[in-house]
Write an enzyme that holds these catalytic residues in place. Structure first.
Site, PDB file in Angstrom:
ATOM      1  N   GLU A   1      29.440  38.138  32.291  1.00 11.59           N
ATOM      2  CA  GLU A   1      29.251  39.523  31.833  1.00 11.59           C
ATOM      3  C   GLU A   1      30.593  40.256  31.741  1.00 11.59           C
ATOM      4  OE1 GLU A   1      27.427  37.907  34.138  1.00 11.59           O
ATOM      5  OE2 GLU A   1      25.721  37.640  32.805  1.00 11.59           O
TER       6      GLU A   1
ATOM      7  N   GLU B   1      46.683  33.157  32.770  1.00 11.33           N
ATOM      8  CA  GLU B   1      46.149  32.080  33.616  1.00 11.33           C
ATOM      9  C   GLU B   1      44.722  31.711  33.251  1.00 11.33           C
ATOM     10  OE1 GLU B   1      47.784  30.109  35.898  1.00 11.33           O
ATOM     11  OE2 GLU B   1      49.265  31.087  34.669  1.00 11.33           O
TER      12      GLU B   1
ATOM     13  N   SER C   1      37.967  31.302  48.970  1.00 12.13           N
ATOM     14  CA  SER C   1      38.008  29.837  49.077  1.00 12.13           C
ATOM     15  C   SER C   1      39.231  29.409  49.869  1.00 12.13           C
ATOM     16  CB  SER C   1      38.050  29.208  47.687  1.00 12.13           C
ATOM     17  OG  SER C   1      36.852  29.471  47.021  1.00 12.13           O
TER      18      SER C   1
ATOM     19  N   GLN D   1      43.066  33.222  47.988  1.00 16.37           N
ATOM     20  CA  GLN D   1      43.175  34.435  47.184  1.00 16.37           C
ATOM     21  C   GLN D   1      42.281  35.513  47.769  1.00 16.37           C
ATOM     22  OE1 GLN D   1      41.587  33.861  43.287  1.00 16.37           O
ATOM     23  NE2 GLN D   1      41.901  35.965  42.639  1.00 16.37           N
ATOM     24  N   GLY D   2      42.851  36.626  48.169  1.00 15.47           N
ATOM     25  CA  GLY D   2      42.071  37.696  48.768  1.00 15.47           C
ATOM     26  C   GLY D   2      41.934  38.879  47.825  1.00 15.47           C
TER      27      GLY D   2
ATOM     28  N   SER E   1      38.392  39.657  46.070  1.00 15.42           N
ATOM     29  CA  SER E   1      37.035  40.218  46.138  1.00 15.42           C
ATOM     30  C   SER E   1      36.731  40.791  47.523  1.00 15.42           C
ATOM     31  CB  SER E   1      36.005  39.135  45.824  1.00 15.42           C
ATOM     32  OG  SER E   1      36.134  38.720  44.496  1.00 15.42           O
TER      33      SER E   1
END
Lengths: 346, 399
Positions: free
Chosen positions: B382, B251, B168, B133-134, B136
């Site tokens: 947060e 999800e 990851s 997953q790209g 961040s």
């Protein structure tokens, strides 16, 4: 037991419960009992012909409406006792559920019971119970030498009882305790059937957990309104992230507890007590902190009678004073450890 | 995982029998030495894990609520829950393609083209293609509105330039679900689009990042003039994020649905070690620890009930809104509390470091360290508190 109501049914019920509780504002406890009884709210859980035999979920909007309005009435105690009374003391059930007489209940105490000359003789002192000076009947746990835990239904109007006022926490529902010295209880008012006791305990803990939640929710609502309206340092309080996060955490505490209350409402009869103990242990641990936080959010105003937040905090603290989180957790621990050590079902 | 959104799903005729079937299969097929609560545990190699997940899919235990046309089982979210409950009951290794199965699949089902669904979903279920997953970036961690990786339209497709981080599995993934800017930075979320980026494309450099846990596969990804085709775009231009966020909010509530039951497995492991070891047995009689175990038990029951409630809501076609934030916030913090408790209890067994205590320590130290990430990934604590304040309590933001 009827089926779990739909959200729409509960919403309808909430509207009438709110109307009924609103009409009780300013009434004496006895007058409130008559009003609630006439509306069928006191007997909603009791089986017919004493009550409406509805699912326990129907008690939720009634408890919510009563807690929000700080109704000075032993509502949870009456709803929780209603099926027990219907089974074990039908004439008292009729008087209490119709609203002609008020019943309250203690959750703890050190009352011993022993047979002597055809009566059950009680000695010792009850735990604190609400509406101590306004109730006609008291349901209290007793310990019988051979039969173990039991319940006694005590006629408070009978001569010879003196209720001792106790504590000043709950202003809406003044509490007291009752001391027995060789009090002779008619055998018909002594209940020691295990299934009835366990079902009553489950209902009482579940509805009490619900009541704690509703009091905390009311306190949280007051805090939300206050921080949204009040400005300090040239900004609305609600714009400060520290406050927003505390409020969000409080909301999560209630949401988590809701899961356990829902689980207890859906539990089968043999799982009801364990689920109710868990829901109560969580509510007793979490709701005092929510009300305390809500009071803190009001700043100096929170410490005054100018805002009603403290009434909810007092009500919650009085409730957990009669059965605290630690005691409730003891029971949860016992079950959790036993379950962890039992083999997994194949 | 909204089964009802994809049509033609059927419920297992007998849920109890279905559950027993899943249970029996997992019990028989999952090697004992991959179970973290057993002595002799060793983590499976990546290839072993791929093979295991392939077999699970072939046996009918992956893609439960996805249409059969895309390799799914064509069942409902209720069966998805049953399979997850049974997976959680065992101390089974984590999926090696969880982003594919829990993020990419649902997003493709919601906004992907028919060709993309047919192309990608069966392969990720069969473990033939692994996804990362790209989202961040170095300057856009929690605040994805600041994403700078840019996708520019070319005659034949898109040219990508930028950098992703904390990705990851990027070192082994075949595809990356890439979030890139296709318009002005000022448009924040309104100019982001999603792409299926082939990780073998020219111009992609993957560098590993050493994690606190030493677990492999955590990476940063550099994208220099990476050319991809038009068919890599998922959903519409500048609309990808808007659609994806809807999927993400669901999800958050449905991913790793086994979590509460795995948590229970960890609780059982801890209590059973205490009961079996003479130096720890006193813990189970000590009111201080019993109170904490009871609090953890309540935490676990809450995690489980959230999952059951979400499944019922989705099965009845209801929305779950932002309630995934309650779940995420609760389980991540509860799991951290439990890991701390486990380490504290196991430290009491130092005088008799038996294989059982050593194995439990190994497991709970790993859970403890990994647990520190759980309040960070998938929206930090947060961020979740902010979502609850903004969207559930609906607190005004302005001064």
């Amino acid at each position: 037991m009827n089926e779990h109501p739909s959200a729409a049914e509960l919403q309808d019920f909430a509207t009438s419960a709110a109307r009924a509780c609103e009409a009780c504002q300013g009434l004496s406890p006895k007058a409130a009992a008559q009003r609630l009884g006439a509306d069928g709210l006191l007997g909603l859980l009791a089986p017919e012909p004493h009550g409406l035999g509805l699912h326990r979920a129907f008690a939720r909007p009634v408890i919510a409406a009563a807690a929000a309005r700080r109704l000075g009435f032993p509502l949870v105690e009456t709803l929780a006792a209603s099926s027990l009374l219907a089974a074990a003391a039908p004439s008292i059930a009729e008087a209490v559920l119709s609203g002609h007489e008020v019943l309250t209940a203690a959750r703890a105490g050190s009352v011993s019971a022993a047979w002597a000359d055809g009566a059950m003789v009680l000695n010792g002192i009850t735990g604190e119970f609400p509406m101590a000076l306004d109730a006609h009947w008291l349901l209290t746990p007793v310990m019988h030498g051979t039969a173990g835990p039991a319940l006694a239904i005590v006629d408070l109007a009978a001569v010879g009882h003196e209720v001792e006022p106790r504590g000043e926490l709950d202003i809406d529902r003044p509490r007291g305790a009752l001391r027995f010295t060789d009090h002779r209880l008619p055998p018909s008012r002594f209940i020691d059937q295990g299934e009835l006791l366990s079902a009553h305990r489950a209902d009482d803990l579940l509805l009490s957990a619900n009541d704690l939640h509703e009091c905390a929710r009311s306190a949280l609502d007051l805090a939300l309104a206050h921080v949204s309206a009040r400005s300090q340092f040239g900004r609305k309080l609600v714009s400060f992230q520290a406050l927003r996060h505390d409020l969000a955490r409080a909301r999560m505490g209630l949401e988590n507890g809701e899961r356990l209350i829902e689980q207890a409402l859906a539990a089968s009869p043999d799982a009801a007590l364990a689920a109710a103990e868990l829901a109560y242990a969580h509510a007793a641990a979490v709701t005092p902190g929510i009300a305390e936080m809500a009071l803190q959010m009001h700043g100096g105003m929170g410490f005054t009678w100018d805002v009603p937040t403290h009434f909810y905090l007092r009500r919650i603290r009085a409730q957990v004073a009669s059965l605290g989180a630690a005691e409730a957790r003891d029971r949860v621990a016992e079950r959790a450890i036993a379950q962890a050590l039992a083999p997994l079902p194949a | 995982m909204q089964a009802q959104a994809h049509g033609s799903s059927v419920t297992a005729a007998d849920p109890a029998a279905y559950r027993l079937g899943v249970r029996a299969w997992l019990e028989a097929e999952l090697p004992q030495h991959w179970r973290a609560d057993q002595l002799g545990y060793r983590a499976p190699a990546t290839a072993e894990l791929y093979d295991w997940e392939r077999r699970m899919h072939a046996a009918g235990y992956a893609g439960m609520a996805w249409p059969t046309a895309y390799g799914g089982q064509g069942l409902t979210i209720r069966e998805h829950l049953i399979v997850n409950q049974e997976i959680g009951r065992l101390a089974m290794p984590l999926s090696a393609n969880s982003l594919g199965k829990e993020l990419v699949g649902p997003i493709l089902l919601e906004i992907g083209s028919e060709e993309q669904k047919l192309r990608f979903i069966p392969r990720l279920l069969r473990m033939e293609e692994i996804w990362c997953q790209g989202f961040s970036e170095p300057e856009a961690g929690s605040d994805l509105a600041r994403i700078r990786t840019r996708a520019e339209k070319t005659a034949s497709g898109w040219r990508i330039n930028g950098q992703k981080i904390w990705t990851s599995l990027a070192d082994r993934a075949d595809y990356c679900l890439l979030l890139a800017r296709t318009g002005s930075l000022e448009d924040r979320h309104g100019s982001l689009s999603l792409f299926a980026l082939p990780m073998g494309a020219r111009g992609i450099t993957v560098r590993p990042i050493r994690q606190m846990t030493e677990a492999e596969g955590f990476c940063e990804v550099f994208l220099d003039d990476v050319e991809i085709g038009d068919d890599a775009l998922i959903g519409s231009v500048n609309e990808g994020w808007r659609a994806a966020i809807e999927v993400l909010s669901v999800e958050r509530a449905t991913n790793r649905m086994y979590r509460g039951w795995r948590f229970e497995n960890e609780f059982r492991h801890l209590v059973r070690v205490c009961a079996a070891e003479p130096t720890l047995r006193h813990v189970l009689a000590d009111r201080h620890y019993r109170q904490q175990l009871a609090a953890s038990w309540a935490d676990i029951e809450i995690v489980k009930r959230y999952a059951v409630d979400v499944v019922e809501r989705l099965a009845q076609g209801q929305r779950i809104g932002q309630h995934g934030s309650f779940m995420k916030l609760h389980w991540s913090e509860a799991h951290q509390r439990f890991a701390v408790l486990a380490l504290e209890i196991l430290a009491l067994g130092w005088a008799s470091d038996t294989p059982e205590i050593a194995n439990a320590r190994r497991r709970f130290e790993e859970i403890y360290l990994q647990g520190r990430a759980e309040t960070i990934f998938a929206g930090t604590t947060e961020i979740q508190l902010g979502i609850i304040a903004d969207r559930i309590l609906q607190l005004p933001r302005g001064g």
